[in-house]
Design an enzyme around this catalytic site. Structure first.
Site, PDB file in Angstrom:
ATOM      1  N   ARG A 104      49.562  95.283  53.099  1.00  0.00           N
ATOM      2  CA  ARG A 104      48.935  96.344  52.547  1.00  0.00           C
ATOM      3  C   ARG A 104      48.240  95.732  51.138  1.00  0.00           C
ATOM      4  O   ARG A 104      48.603  95.136  50.325  1.00  0.00           O
ATOM      5  CB  ARG A 104      50.070  97.357  52.005  1.00  0.00           C
ATOM      6  CG  ARG A 104      50.391  98.344  53.064  1.00  0.00           C
ATOM      7  CD  ARG A 104      51.143  99.841  52.349  1.00  0.00           C
ATOM      8  NE  ARG A 104      51.524  99.622  51.102  1.00  0.00           N
ATOM      9  CZ  ARG A 104      52.236 100.772  50.151  1.00  0.00           C
ATOM     10  NH1 ARG A 104      52.105 101.811  51.199  1.00  0.00           N
ATOM     11  NH2 ARG A 104      52.708 100.512  49.274  1.00  0.00           N
ATOM     12  N   THR A 108      43.950  99.266  47.515  1.00  0.00           N
ATOM     13  CA  THR A 108      43.371 100.326  48.433  1.00  0.00           C
ATOM     14  C   THR A 108      44.697 100.833  49.357  1.00  0.00           C
ATOM     15  O   THR A 108      44.464 101.964  49.883  1.00  0.00           O
ATOM     16  CB  THR A 108      42.327  99.737  49.454  1.00  0.00           C
ATOM     17  OG1 THR A 108      43.017  98.974  50.431  1.00  0.00           O
ATOM     18  CG2 THR A 108      41.304  99.234  48.894  1.00  0.00           C
ATOM     19  N   ASP A 200      60.180  97.251  47.422  1.00  0.00           N
ATOM     20  CA  ASP A 200      59.420  96.574  48.215  1.00  0.00           C
ATOM     21  C   ASP A 200      60.432  95.814  49.290  1.00  0.00           C
ATOM     22  O   ASP A 200      61.122  94.811  48.714  1.00  0.00           O
ATOM     23  CB  ASP A 200      58.694  95.345  47.501  1.00  0.00           C
ATOM     24  CG  ASP A 200      57.637  94.811  48.426  1.00  0.00           C
ATOM     25  OD1 ASP A 200      58.134  94.404  49.439  1.00  0.00           O
ATOM     26  OD2 ASP A 200      56.564  95.010  48.088  1.00  0.00           O
ATOM     27  N   ASP A 203      59.909  91.798  49.635  1.00  0.00           N
ATOM     28  CA  ASP A 203      60.311  91.078  48.607  1.00  0.00           C
ATOM     29  C   ASP A 203      62.049  91.047  48.663  1.00  0.00           C
ATOM     30  O   ASP A 203      62.248  90.160  48.008  1.00  0.00           O
ATOM     31  CB  ASP A 203      59.789  91.670  47.216  1.00  0.00           C
ATOM     32  CG  ASP A 203      58.295  91.328  47.284  1.00  0.00           C
ATOM     33  OD1 ASP A 203      58.008  90.366  47.687  1.00  0.00           O
ATOM     34  OD2 ASP A 203      57.553  91.954  46.180  1.00  0.00           O
TER      35      ASP A 203
END
Ligand code: PRP
Ligand code: URA
Length: 209
Positions: A104, A108, A200, A203
């Site tokens: 991603r 945006t 995340d 991560d």
């Protein structure tokens, strides 16, 4: 309209709660994701057809049940989807694995494709797409589109945590694809992260932050 299957077995909820905790480190996070994927795999493969097979036990002959029909492919969306492959592979060791690389864009929030390698006969297989996070739905929708462009007609999407916004988008763009999740969370925040979510996923799996 596709169906949303919320697989909220108590053991899955328990393991997911540990994953959500920000104090849980990468090693445990990965292990728990693998375990939940195996448990979710039972539900995703529940309706796989069986066929009769004549075998002989040490005692006598019998008509036994074996899996028949379409073969399986697991297609993780890189990176985080990789964390769900091992659990499914434990359940179905003969499944082939394809990879779709998407990330991603941080500004945006739109997905960017950087890799695609799929089994040659992917269109003949039941495809399980894996990605722990279904947030805006952009990444999953793009991956599903890529698979359909390659002839896939039987696809299921397996996620760990979904936002209502992501579910709605996948259902609108891919009404033929059933979604399997362990939890549907509340909403997306201004950074398009799932709330409460688990942060995340990539991560946390790979320890990159
Ligand atoms: C995360 C996640 C999904 C995507 C979900 O990947 O693993 O692929 O975001 O968001 P969306 O539904 O709004 O598209 P990310 O882009 O962070 O890449 P990574 O797995 O390589 O960390
Ligand atoms: N990607 C993640 O890893 N987590 C989110 O909450 C949203 C997108």
């Amino acid at each position: 309209m596709s169906q949303v299957h919320v697989i909220d077995h108590p053991m899955i909820q328990h393991k997911l709660s540990i994953m959500r905790d920000k104090e849980t480190g990468s090693k445990d996070f990965r292990q728990l994701l693998e375990e939940i994927s195996l448990l979710m795999g039972y539900e995703i493969t529940r309706d796989i057809p069986l066929m009769d097979k004549e075998i002989e036990t040490p005692i006598c002959k019998m008509t036994a049940k074996k899996v028949s029909g379409r073969k399986l492919a697991i297609v993780p969306i890189l990176r985080a989807g990789m964390g769900m492959v091992e659990g499914l592979h434990t359940l179905v060791p003969v499944a082939k694995v394809g990879h779709i690389g998407l990330y991603r864009d941080e500004k945006t929030h739109e997905p960017v494709v950087y890799y695609c390698k799929l089994p040659e006969d992917i269109q003949e297989r039941l495809v399980i797409v894996t990605d722990p996070m279904l947030a805006t739905g952009g990444s999953s929708c793009d991956a599903l589109k890529m698979l359909k462009e390659r002839g896939c007609t039987n696809i299921r999407l397996m996620c760990l945590v979904a936002a209502p916004e992501g579910i709605a988008r996948v259902q609108a763009e891919h009404p033929d694809v059933d979604i399997y999740v362990a939890a549907v969370d509340d909403h997306l925040n201004e950074d398009a992260y799932i709330v409460p979510g688990l942060g995340d996923a990539g991560d946390r799996i790979f320890g990159t932050k």
